[in-house]
Design an enzyme around this catalytic site. Structure first.
Site, PDB file in Angstrom:
ATOM      1  N   TYR A 276       1.171  -1.086  -0.104  1.00 58.39           N
ATOM      2  CA  TYR A 276       0.299  -0.032   0.390  1.00 58.39           C
ATOM      3  C   TYR A 276       0.980   1.757   0.097  1.00 58.39           C
ATOM      4  CZ  TYR A 276      -3.284   2.682   2.133  1.00 58.39           C
ATOM      5  OH  TYR A 276      -5.392   4.057   1.825  1.00 58.39           O
TER       6      TYR A 276
ATOM      7  N   LYS B  86       1.264   4.226  -2.660  1.00 58.83           N
ATOM      8  CA  LYS B  86       0.401   5.528  -2.789  1.00 58.83           C
ATOM      9  C   LYS B  86       1.206   6.449  -2.690  1.00 58.83           C
ATOM     10  CE  LYS B  86      -3.918   5.215  -0.773  1.00 58.83           C
ATOM     11  NZ  LYS B  86      -5.028   5.847  -2.196  1.00 58.83           N
TER      12      LYS B  86
END
Ligand code: CAA
Length: 249
Positions: free
Chosen positions: A156, A160
């Site tokens: 993640y 991001k």
């Protein structure tokens, strides 16, 4: 005073979710025609009905944002139905948390595909229209964890952080054409995604937030709407944090 958003078409990926719904509502209140992507037809119809009951006429379009062909079909439909997209909010995202040692390729690829590859897939469909009109807004919903990293989120955090690299680069390529491209990095917001974190872990995280609470989806939506408006025209290539002071840089 006009904020410049009246009659603009806004596409919000994952708009039926926690932060997404708040973004859709704020953009609609600012005068946009709002379209949200969805994956689950029954859930999306239910969402549309709830929005209608609250006075918002939201459009929905089925699209797996991790799939380029699906995004191409959506882009063609939005061009035909609405004459293109003026404001794109790349908001769709998932988590598949786990320590790196336990993480398999499926967990890595799914998160990279939905959170980062999607930004290429969807932006690709709308950027030519924005360039032709000489006006556009691309707003990427990144995360505090793309800025600081997070135990259990190599997938993640990589996705991001990648979103912001994309924002800065596309911002440079399109700045002279009336298009701004920015990232917003929310901290921990009170949505289903955050409530899915084990309670003891979540409590430890909240204890690290100086303002002493989770954020509200509406606080992220207000920032999106500002960046989309004429008032935000001089902000491009930025990554704006909204995290209650949890990470300052
Ligand atoms: N820092 C340091 N060590 C930690 C730690 C942390 N934050 N969290 C766990 N550990 C340690 C444990 O103490 C344990 O140590 P021992 O083996 O020495 O006892 C070990 O790591 C546990 O490792 P496991 O591989 O067994 O991990 P687990 O199965 O217990 O769970 C996890 C790990 C799934 C990552 C869990 O810690 C977790 O859910 N963390 C939260 C991750 C997170 O913040 N996700 C955000 C989701 S919301 C979001 O992403 C939105 C947004 O943009 C902000």
């Amino acid at each position: 005073m006009s904020n410049g958003l009246n009659g603009k078409v806004a596409l919000v990926t994952g708009g039926t979710g926690g932060i997404g719904s708040a973004i859709c509502i704020k953009l609609a209140q600012a005068g946009c025609k709002v379209v949200s992507t969805y994956m689950d037809e029954a859930q999306a119809n239910d969402w549309k009905a709830k929005m209608a009951a609250a006075g918002f006429d939201m459009a929905i379009v089925k699209c797996d944002v991790s799939n380029f062909d699906d995004c191409k079909a959506m882009g063609d439909k939005l061009n035909a139905d609405f004459g293109g997209v003026d404001v794109l909010v790349n908001n769709a995202g998932i988590t598949k948390d786990g320590t790196f040692r336990k993480m398999g390729p499926d967990q890595w690829n799914a998160v990279l595909d939905v959170n980062l590859v999607s930004v290429f897939n969807v932006t690709k469909q709308v950027i030519d229209g924005m360039l032709n009109k000489g006006w556009g807004r691309v707003i990427n919903i990144s995360s505090i964890n793309g800025q600081k990293g997070q135990f259990g989120q190599t997938n993640y955090a990589a996705a991001k952080a990648g979103m912001h690299g994309f924002s800065m680069s596309l911002a440079q390529e399109t700045a002279k054409k009336g298009i701004t491209v920015n990232s917003i990095s929310p901290g921990y917001i009170g949505t289903e995604m955050v409530m899915a974190i084990p309670e003891d872990v979540r409590n430890q995280i909240v204890a690290q937030i100086p303002v002493g609470r989770l954020g509200k989806p509406e606080e992220i939506a207000a920032l999106v709407t500002f960046l989309a408006s004429e008032d935000g025209a001089f902000i491009t290539g930025a990554n704006i944090a909204a995290n209650g002071g949890q990470h300052m840089c």
